[in-house]
Structures are given as C-alpha cells and as structure tokens.
Design a protein around this motif. Structure first.
Motif, mmCIF file in Angstrom:
data_model
loop_
_atom_site.group_PDB
_atom_site.id
_atom_site.type_symbol
_atom_site.label_atom_id
_atom_site.label_comp_id
_atom_site.label_asym_id
_atom_site.label_seq_id
_atom_site.Cartn_x
_atom_site.Cartn_y
_atom_site.Cartn_z
ATOM 1 N N LEU A 252 10.317 5.056 22.103
ATOM 2 C CA LEU A 252 9.122 5.450 22.833
ATOM 3 C C LEU A 252 7.851 5.217 22.011
ATOM 4 O O LEU A 252 6.821 4.779 22.538
ATOM 5 N N SER A 253 7.929 5.534 20.707
ATOM 6 C CA SER A 253 6.770 5.278 19.847
ATOM 7 C C SER A 253 6.417 3.795 19.841
ATOM 8 O O SER A 253 5.246 3.415 19.856
ATOM 9 N N GLY A 254 7.428 2.949 19.826
ATOM 10 C CA GLY A 254 7.165 1.513 19.870
ATOM 11 C C GLY A 254 6.526 1.090 21.178
ATOM 12 O O GLY A 254 5.615 0.246 21.197
ATOM 13 N N PHE A 255 6.980 1.681 22.303
ATOM 14 C CA PHE A 255 6.374 1.336 23.589
ATOM 15 C C PHE A 255 4.919 1.799 23.664
ATOM 16 O O PHE A 255 4.065 1.119 24.245
ATOM 17 N N VAL A 256 4.631 2.976 23.092
ATOM 18 C CA VAL A 256 3.237 3.443 23.081
ATOM 19 C C VAL A 256 2.374 2.492 22.276
ATOM 20 O O VAL A 256 1.256 2.126 22.683
ATOM 21 N N GLN A 257 2.854 2.051 21.121
ATOM 22 C CA GLN A 257 2.086 1.096 20.315
ATOM 23 C C GLN A 257 1.970 -0.253 21.028
ATOM 24 O O GLN A 257 1.005 -1.002 20.791
ATOM 25 N N ALA A 258 2.921 -0.553 21.915
ATOM 26 C CA ALA A 258 2.882 -1.829 22.632
ATOM 27 C C ALA A 258 1.741 -1.905 23.627
ATOM 28 O O ALA A 258 1.441 -2.997 24.143
ATOM 29 N N LEU A 259 1.099 -0.772 23.929
ATOM 30 C CA LEU A 259 -0.057 -0.818 24.824
ATOM 31 C C LEU A 259 -1.210 -1.604 24.209
ATOM 32 O O LEU A 259 -2.103 -2.055 24.935
ATOM 33 N N GLU A 260 -1.218 -1.764 22.891
ATOM 34 C CA GLU A 260 -2.265 -2.570 22.246
ATOM 35 C C GLU A 260 -2.142 -4.034 22.629
ATOM 36 O O GLU A 260 -3.108 -4.637 23.114
ATOM 37 N N PRO A 261 -0.983 -4.675 22.454
ATOM 38 C CA PRO A 261 -0.889 -6.086 22.851
ATOM 39 C C PRO A 261 -0.637 -6.289 24.344
ATOM 40 O O PRO A 261 -0.990 -7.330 24.893
ATOM 41 N N VAL A 262 0.007 -5.321 25.009
ATOM 42 C CA VAL A 262 0.376 -5.486 26.421
ATOM 43 C C VAL A 262 -0.170 -4.291 27.196
ATOM 44 O O VAL A 262 0.579 -3.358 27.528
ATOM 45 N N PRO A 263 -1.464 -4.239 27.480
ATOM 46 C CA PRO A 263 -2.014 -3.061 28.151
ATOM 47 C C PRO A 263 -1.485 -2.844 29.561
ATOM 48 O O PRO A 263 -1.455 -1.711 30.040
ATOM 49 N N ASN A 264 -1.030 -3.933 30.257
ATOM 50 C CA ASN A 264 -0.506 -3.744 31.604
ATOM 51 C C ASN A 264 0.884 -3.139 31.624
ATOM 52 O O ASN A 264 1.500 -2.989 32.683
ATOM 53 N N LEU A 265 1.378 -2.783 30.443
ATOM 54 C CA LEU A 265 2.663 -2.101 30.358
ATOM 55 C C LEU A 265 2.516 -0.591 30.526
ATOM 56 O O LEU A 265 3.492 0.141 30.423
ATOM 57 N N ALA A 266 1.282 -0.120 30.760
ATOM 58 C CA ALA A 266 1.036 1.328 30.847
ATOM 59 C C ALA A 266 1.881 2.005 31.920
ATOM 60 O O ALA A 266 2.446 3.087 31.672
ATOM 61 N N PRO A 267 2.045 1.441 33.173
ATOM 62 C CA PRO A 267 2.913 2.121 34.149
ATOM 63 C C PRO A 267 4.347 2.287 33.664
ATOM 64 O O PRO A 267 4.972 3.324 33.882
ATOM 65 N N PHE A 268 4.852 1.265 32.976
ATOM 66 C CA PHE A 268 6.223 1.376 32.477
ATOM 67 C C PHE A 268 6.331 2.426 31.369
ATOM 68 O O PHE A 268 7.318 3.156 31.289
ATOM 69 N N VAL A 269 5.300 2.513 30.492
ATOM 70 C CA VAL A 269 5.323 3.527 29.435
ATOM 71 C C VAL A 269 5.309 4.924 30.041
ATOM 72 O O VAL A 269 6.018 5.832 29.579
ATOM 73 N N VAL A 270 4.511 5.113 31.087
ATOM 74 C CA VAL A 270 4.507 6.415 31.762
ATOM 75 C C VAL A 270 5.883 6.702 32.345
ATOM 76 O O VAL A 270 6.394 7.832 32.270
ATOM 77 N N GLU A 271 6.511 5.710 32.897
ATOM 78 C CA GLU A 271 7.854 5.876 33.461
ATOM 79 C C GLU A 271 8.865 6.267 32.381
ATOM 80 O O GLU A 271 9.657 7.207 32.556
ATOM 81 N N VAL A 272 8.818 5.557 31.252
ATOM 82 C CA VAL A 272 9.782 5.850 30.181
ATOM 83 C C VAL A 272 9.532 7.238 29.607
ATOM 84 O O VAL A 272 10.484 7.986 29.323
ATOM 85 N N LEU A 273 8.275 7.611 29.433
ATOM 86 C CA LEU A 273 7.988 8.948 28.928
ATOM 87 C C LEU A 273 8.474 10.018 29.894
ATOM 88 O O LEU A 273 9.035 11.050 29.485
ATOM 89 N N SER A 274 8.292 9.799 31.172
ATOM 90 C CA SER A 274 8.746 10.776 32.163
ATOM 91 C C SER A 274 10.270 10.910 32.136
ATOM 92 O O SER A 274 10.802 12.020 32.198
ATOM 93 N N LYS A 275 10.961 9.781 32.057
ATOM 94 C CA LYS A 275 12.413 9.840 31.972
ATOM 95 C C LYS A 275 12.873 10.548 30.701
ATOM 96 O O LYS A 275 13.842 11.313 30.702
#
Length: 953
Positions: free
Chosen positions: A801-824
């Motif tokens: 999850l920490s890696g996905f949060v940091q991935a918002l820097e290079p891939v900002p359109n990944l934000a919906p997926f990060v919210v999904e993974v955090l919720s799960k």
C-alpha cells in the motif's frame, strides 16, 4: 608546583649582580620560604624569581607598561603616565596589520572590535575557512587610552608590534576542523579573540585556593577586591611593580603546556624584534618610547627581552598568501565576557568602577574626536612638521620622560592589608532604591522594606568577607537574596537587573564613515524608507509599492538582504516572492539591521555591492565539491527571484545539467523533480520558449534516470520516495523529452529490467507498467486481491500500500485504484496487522507524500457518499455487479456496421471494462451483433446515440 624551568641563567645572574632596590625584599622572601618549607627548595626559587622579574622589567631602558585587559586601574595609570611622560612613540601589543583600522575608532561608539576576516585561504587548512580575528576595545581599557592619546596628540607615533593575524593561525596546531576558540559570543561569532593582558592563574588549584581564602565566588570578584581596588589610587611605581609581580607569578605557576608556552615566547620574541627594528630604523630615543603589553609578557624570560638584547637566531616567517580583509564590528560587554570566559557583568562593573575612579581622582581621560578631529589633527601635524621643537623644548621633554630609578614599593604593598575605601552610604542607598524600583517594573513584589534589607545585607556580607565597603558583588548577592526569593516573574532575574543598574550591557556600533562600501551603500539605498537603521530596536517599514514606485528598488534590496542576512535582521511581515506569483503591491517589514550590523559588515568583506555578494555566493554554492543538481536548481530559482541577470541564470542552469550527469545516486530525485517542474511552469508562463539549459536538463535527466532506474529498484539504500520521484520525472516530462529527441523504448526497457524484491518497490513497478500499458488495471486488481487472500502475505500488504501511495507521483490517474486498495485493506486486514501499520501510514503521508494527500482525499470524496444516510446503502464501485445486458434487441444500422467494420476501438474499450472482446462473423441483415457488443451498446446507449448523430446517415 615548581618554578618554571625556562628561566635563563644569565637573567638571574644579571639581577643578582646588581644589588638593586629589591635586595631587602629578596632576603625577606628567602627567609620566609626557608621558615615555611624548612629549606630553600622550589618555593625559594619561585619567590626570589618573582622579585628578579620585577627588577628586570623596571631596569629596562625602554619603559615597559604592564596592563590587564579591561582594567580600570590599568586605564587610570595609563592616563596619568601618558600625561606625565608624554611619549613620542607607543609600542602596543596588538596585531600589527590592524593598525590602519585604529583611525576609524573616531566614528564608532564603544565597545567595538577590530576584525580581520579571510574566506579564501592560501597556506592554511581549507577546513578552517572562514578565518576571523577580533580585538575588542572598550573605553575603560589602557589600550584605548594609549590609542586615543597617540591619534589625538600631534607628533606621536603608534606602532603595533604583536604578530599579524596571519601569524596567529600560522602558529596554531594544524588540526582538522575549525581552530579552537573560547565560548562563542553573539556579536563575535566564532572569531578568535585577541586581548591585551590576559591575567588568570594557569593552575585550577591556585585559582581555587585564591577564591577560597579570599571569600569570593569567582575570579573577577577576587581581582576586583585584591588588585583592582587597591591599585586604583596607587602611585605609578606601585602599580607597575604589582602588575609585573602578578604576571610573573602566573607565568611561573602555570601548566607545562609546551605548545602554548612556545607560542607565548614566540609572541614576545616577535614584539621585541619589531621594536628593535623600529628603533634602529627611525633613530627614536628609547627614553621617549613606551611599551604597552600584558603583565604576563612584561615578566618575559626570552633572550630577546630588552632594547639592548644581543641578536639571536629568531626570524619572523613570511605571511601566507591568504588575503585578509579588515573592518570594525560592534561589540558589547556580554560578548567580551562570553568570549574571554569572564564572569557575566564583570566588564559592566569595571566600566562603572572606571567612571567612579575618574570622577574621584579628577583625571582627564583621552578620547577620540569625531569626523572633524581628523582634519584638525592633520593640520596640527603640518604645523609640527613646519616648526620642529627647539633644543630647550626637547630638553624639557627628556626630563619629563626620564624614568626614576626603581624604588621598592612591593615590600610596603605586600606587608600591609589593602587600603579600602570607606563605606559610601549614599551610593549604596541609591543602588538599593533603584534596584527595588527596577524590580517592580519587572514584575517583582518588592517594597521599601526590601530596599532596607538589601542595604543591611550588603553591609553584612561585606563584613563577613573582610571588606569595609560593600562592593557591587556584595550588593548583587544581597539583592538576589532579598528580592528574588524562589521565582522569576519576568524575563530578567535579579542578577541581570543588577547588571543593568550598574551600567548594563553596553553595545557599541560602527559609524557610517567607518563602514565598508557595501554597508554604506545599503544605508543609502534604504534611506527612502525614512527609518533609523542604526538603531538596535526593530523598525517597522511599510511599503506601498503601487502608490510609491520609488520604493521598488528598496523592496528588491530588502529581499536580497533577506537572503543574505540572518532571518531576524530582515523579516517580511506582509508580502512574499515566489516563482509563478506576482509581486506584492504592498509590503511590510521588520528591520533590525542595527542589531545585526556585524553580519552586514562581514558582507562588505565579500564584495562592494549586495548583488555582487549574492552572485558570488550562488556561484560558490554550485561550484562547491558537495554541490548537487538539486542545489544548482535552487540557485537558479534564487537567481531568478533576486537578480535581474538572465545570463547568470543560464550559467547556473548549465551547471545544473553538468551536476545531474555526474551524479551516481538518486537521493535528490524528489527535490530535482519538484524544482524542475516549478521552473518549467515559470518559463512557460513568462517566456515564449524554454531556455536551452532547460531542454538539455530534461534530455539529460530522461537518459540519466532511465539508466539508473533498474539499479535503484534493487538497491536497498535507495528509498521508495526516490524511485517514485525518478518515475515521476520520466512520466511527467515524457512528452517534452520525446519532442526533444528522446526514445520511449529506453523507458520501457528500463522498467522491464527492473526486478525489485521489496513489496513497496514492487507496487511501484506494477504502477509503472500500468502507465506504460503493459499491465491492465483488471490484472492489477486481481494481483492485489490475491495478496489479500494469501495469509502469508497479509503482514507485508501495508508495504504494498505504501508503494501504491508513492505511485501517485508518477501515475496520478491511479488515485481511484489507490482508494480502492486502501478501502479493501481497511475492511479485510486483521487488526494485528492493520493497527500497527496506521501510524506508519500517517507519518509516511505527512513526511514523504504531503503533496499527494489532497489528490487522494479528493478522489475519496468522489467515491464515498457525503451524507450518513447514504452510507448505509452505499455499495463500492469495485463491488457493484456489472450492468446486466439489455433484453431489448439492437437494431442493425450504420452504428453497428461501423463498430463491426472497425473493431479495434471497441476491443480496447471492452478490454478496459473487463468484458469478453470476441466478435462473431460479420452479421447479415437477419442476424445481430455479438453478445459482448450487444451488452456494451445496451449498457451505454447514450454513447451510441451521440456517435450516430455525428454520422451522415
């Protein structure tokens, strides 16, 4: 303790050969040593050696004047001796290269310090830079009286004979790091302090013995009671003999520090060599000269001691190639006390003692005049040169200068108790009343009863300590006992209030005409503000830049000073200057330039204008060995904000390109990404095209980070934040890099070669593959679901999850997926795994991804309902069933034919939605589209209708 082993045998023999005025005292001390120790051992050598040193100093034809630093007794004796002797040459123990500065004391308010400063070293260890030497000067000091006499009296020559500031550091041990120095003082910084007559016991046991039997707490109090007060009213012979005696005592009873011992003797050899050279060069009559030095050096044992000493093999080394700059800086009593290890308040008490002694004795101290005195003295010098003294005048002057034969004054001084002044009840009463008044202003509940108690306690303490008259130290102790009790209600305690009452911490200032050109230029350019910039208080400046355009240059200068001076010297209250923002039309500043005058003066050592100093510092910063691409980009920003020089900005930018290509680590990748984005946005908003260095930086960075990416992924020393910043550089600047000739295949190959092992970096690789299109979101979702279903992986899932949060820097359109993974994760992770991870998640978001949190919060706001009732019926989008296929048949028509004729676009869309993209054979008029296409068209009829409206059918 044993006698100093370095006493020359010739010296002792010469003294004993001369019966001398001290023969009786020498016999008494020898008998006392025998009676006390039972034999004539080491004690006899010490006691008789003291007398020999006094006899030798007093018999020197070139009159030696021993002093103690900041001693009222020394200053008073100096005034009296100068008026009686009227010497034509004064040799002063002070660095010889500081002599040109002395004339500038006319324009200063004491105390100030003479300073030598060097930032570029040649011949000294580079780790010592910058080098700084200060020599504080106060009005209550013998050296100031000698300087004022020499500068104000026509025909008098002042010669500084101590080693140069360059030799100060030549003679220091070449150790790594900064040279050793005393405590740092606010106004002196880390400069090496020079003082005349540093008298203090070298043995801690001796100092402790003196303090114990003297019934005092610290050395300054002992010196004031047993030396200062008895010598204030003493005649010149007594003063001179006592000071040499004390210097000899401390010289003989000192630790055997060979290095410091050699430096002290080298200083004495240096000074006597310079004096003999001057006497030989000018033909000055030594009876008309006066040698002012510390009492420690007056009892010197070197063979070079004396104007008639035989030549020795001592040679003065050449100065190094270091370029020294000279000037004056403000000083203060507290700064002098802190730097030279004096008791707080001792210099202020010495100043008060000096004023009282001058008033009591009626002496007329010497003082330097203002600016006009310089021309008056020059006129007097011309008159003196035009009309030389007559032989009669010369004879009279020689008679006055003649030093009488030594007379033993030590026997009487040492055999009787010190003569103390009677109690001055009026003075003590005034102190008691004033301290109570001052205490009430500072929050103490003091009254008249406390004043009476302080008066009686002061007398009591003085009696217990064997004093007829309470000293300021007795009064201070009494005030603390009677007023302070056990609490301090305000900022100042009673000890500090007593120091203020007895004179306070006087702070000097350097006059305008003694400032370096840069400082004068600053005062001139800020004059339109209409403020007293020399005041040590904070001045508020209000700038209406829209109504008064003439204040714009002052505003620019203030921003430059804000960059160069300490933050409290120039502090903006309203208004800011950043890239991409318009200049403020109104500004408000708090200015304390007078308080930080030292920092402004030291800027003058670096250049003649503020802009020049700023440019030099920026250039030095990017050329330093530890400079990085991030520091170079920061320098570019500063140059754009504070300097109007595009050429210089391009120079710094080119240096940033060089540094980026030379880096072998990616530690500064986040700073590089943040700064280059800001600079690109600035140039796109203000310039028609990007500068050449910006384009080169993007091209070099693209290739550089592509090359280092596989290694960074597997390197344990490289953090996730750094790797995310590298990917952010590559993805966010990819379009610009491709237009400049870069190859996207290089990035694809770098990501394909990256095989990290840590979960956080593995999540970054997955996100990069999603951005490149080699991994779909459906596949990424399946991988995450598999991780959550695997009990062995659950403890490490927070790292993913920490890696996905940091991935918002290079891939900002990944934000919906990060919210999904955090919720799960919050819903499915067990408490033993989830709860310990939450603090690290918060700290990671705060420290490393603070700029990513707003995007994450906005996406969560769009995903989750905003009201509590809606939350009960809320179904997350990732858990909602796919829309059912419509039972309504899809009619054949141009839209269906178009989709069947060009299936690539529909295949891509169906793949994103996770449906089966299989197509049937082309349908006939009797048939229809495939089930997948039919479901897609039925689920999204608006898109089909919009497309059909655009077709000419």
């Amino acid at each position: 303790m044993t006698p100093s082993p370095d006493t020359p045998a010739a010296t002792t023999g010469a003294v004993s050969a001369v019966g001398g005025a001290f023969a009786s005292l020498r016999e008494q001390l020898t008998g006392a040593a025998e009676a006390f120790a039972g034999s004539r051992g080491g004690l006899d050598g010490i006691l008789t050696g003291l007398v020999d040193d006094v006899d030798r100093a007093l018999r020197e034809p070139l009159e030696v004047f021993p002093v103690c630093h900041h001693s009222p007794a020394s200053a008073l004796a100096m005034v009296q001796r100068l008026r009686a002797k009227q010497p034509s040459v004064i040799y002063l123990e002070l660095c010889e290269d500081l002599e040109p500065l002395l004339i500038e004391l006319r324009n200063c308010k004491l105390p100030v310090a003479l300073q030598a400063f060097a930032s570029e070293l040649d011949g000294h260890p580079e780790g010592w830079a910058p080098l700084s030497v200060v020599a504080p000067i106060t009005a209550a000091s013998a050296e100031y009286q000698a300087i004022a006499y020499a500068l104000e009296t026509p025909g008098v020559e002042l010669v500084l004979v101590d080693r140069s500031t360059d030799h100060v550091f030549q003679w220091l041990p070449k150790k790594p790091g900064k040279p050793e120095n005393d405590e740092e003082a606010e106004l002196h910084g880390d400069a090496v302090g020079l003082e005349i007559g540093d008298l203090r016991p070298g043995f801690a046991e001796l100092e402790e013995h003196l303090l114990h039997h003297g019934k005092v707490r610290h050395w300054s109090e002992w010196w004031d009671q047993y030396v200062e007060q008895p010598l204030v009213g003493a005649d010149y012979d007594t003063y001179r003999q006592v000071m040499v005696l004390i210097g000899s005592l401390f010289r003989r009873l000192r630790p055997s520090d060979a290095a410091k011992h050699d430096r002290d003797e080298d200083r004495e050899r240096y000074m006597w060599t310079r004096m003999r050279e001057h006497l030989a060069r000018t033909g000055t009559d030594r009876s008309r000269a006066l040698y002012v030095c510390g009492a420690f050096h007056a009892a010197s044992h070197v063979a070079e001691f004396g104007a008639d000493a035989a030549p020795t093999d001592f040679t003065i080394s050449e100065r190094t190639g270091t370029k020294w700059l000279y000037g004056m800086i403000p000083s203060s009593h507290s700064a002098i006390e802190a730097q030279f290890g004096l008791t707080p308040g001792s210099v202020s008490i010495a100043a008060a003692t000096w004023q009282k002694a001058v008033s009591k004795t009626g002496a007329k101290p010497f003082a330097l005049g203002g600016k006009g005195a310089r021309s008056e003295r020059a006129l007097a010098d011309k008159k003196l040169a035009a009309s030389p003294p007559t032989p009669a005048q010369t004879e009279i002057a020689l008679r006055k200068a003649a030093l009488p034969k030594p007379v033993d004054k030590l026997s009487g001084f040492l055999s009787r108790p010190p003569r103390l002044d009677d109690r001055d009840e009026a003075e003590l009463l005034g102190w008691c009343v004033d301290i109570v008044r001052l205490a009430r202003r500072n929050g103490y509940l003091s009254s008249t009863a406390d004043a009476i108690a302080i008066f009686e306690t002061s007398i009591l303490l003085a009696g217990m300590r064997g004093r007829a008259r309470p000293t300021p130290y007795d009064f201070q102790d009494a005030a603390i006992t009677c007023i302070e009790k056990d609490s301090v209600p305000g900022r100042r305690d009673v000890r500090r209030l007593c120091e203020i009452l007895l004179g306070g911490d006087r702070i000097g200032s350097v006059g305008y005409y003694s400032l370096p050109p840069l400082a004068r230029d600053v005062y001139d350019r800020l004059e339109p503000l209409g403020l007293n910039l020399e005041a040590r208080t904070v001045q508020r400046a209000l700038l209406d830049l829209a109504g008064r355009p003439d204040l714009v240059p002052a505003s620019r200068l203030l921003w430059r000073l804000r960059y160069l001076l300490p933050s409290e010297a120039v502090r903006p209250i309203m208004g800011e200057r950043r890239l991409g923002e318009k200049a403020s039309i109104q500004e408000s500043w708090d200015l304390a330039i007078g308080k930080y005058q030292r920092s402004l003066i030291e800027l003058g050592y670096e250049g003649v204008a503020v802009e020049q100093v700023l440019e030099q510092r920026l250039r030095q910063g990017v050329r330093a060995p530890e400079a990085t691409a991030a520091t170079a980009l920061a320098a570019v920003e500063d140059a754009i904000l504070y300097l109007d020089s595009p050429t210089f900005v391009n120079e710094l930018g080119a240096r940033a390109v060089e540094l980026l290509g030379a880096e072998r680590t990616v530690d500064d990748a986040p700073a590089v990404l943040r700064r280059i984005r800001r600079l690109l946005a600035h140039y796109r908003a203000t310039e028609p095209e990007l500068p050449e260095w910006c384009e080169q930086f993007v091209v070099a960075g693209y290739a550089h980070y592509c090359t280092l990416l596989p290694t960074a992924f597997v390197d344990e020393q490289t953090g996730v934040r750094q790797v995310a910043a590298m990917l952010g550089f590559l993805f966010s600047l990819e379009s610009l890099a491709l237009t400049l000739g870069c190859d996207r295949a290089q990035l694809e190959l770098a990501v394909a070669q990256s095989h990290p092992e840590t979960p956080a970096k593995l999540a970054l690789v997955w996100a990069a593959n999603v951005q490149l299109g080699t991994l779909s979101r459906a596949e990424l979702r399946e991988r995450c679901d598999e991780l959550l279903d695997n009990p062995l992986v659950l403890p490490a899932f927070p790292q993913y999850l920490s890696g996905f949060v940091q991935a918002l820097e290079p891939v900002p359109n990944l934000a919906p997926f990060v919210v999904e993974v955090l919720s799960k994760a919050f819903g499915r992770l067990p408490d033993p795994v989830l709860l310990p991870w939450l603090p690290s998640l918060i700290t990671t978001l705060r420290d490393q991804a603070g700029e990513l949190v707003p995007a994450l919060v906005r996406e969560a706001g769009r995903t989750f309902p905003g009201t509590l009732p809606a939350l009960d019926a809320f179904v997350p989008p990732w858990e909602a069933p796919p829309p059912a296929a419509s039972s309504r048949p899809v009619a054949n028509g141009p839209v269906t034919d178009l989709l069947l004729a060009h299936p690539a676009g529909t295949d891509a869309l169906v793949g994103v939605l996770g449906l089966d993209p299989s197509w049937p054979r082309p349908h006939t008029s009797a048939g229809g589209p495939s089930p997948a296409v039919a479901a897609l068209l039925a689920g999204y009829p608006e898109s089909a209708a919009a497309l059909a409206a655009l077709l000419p059918v």
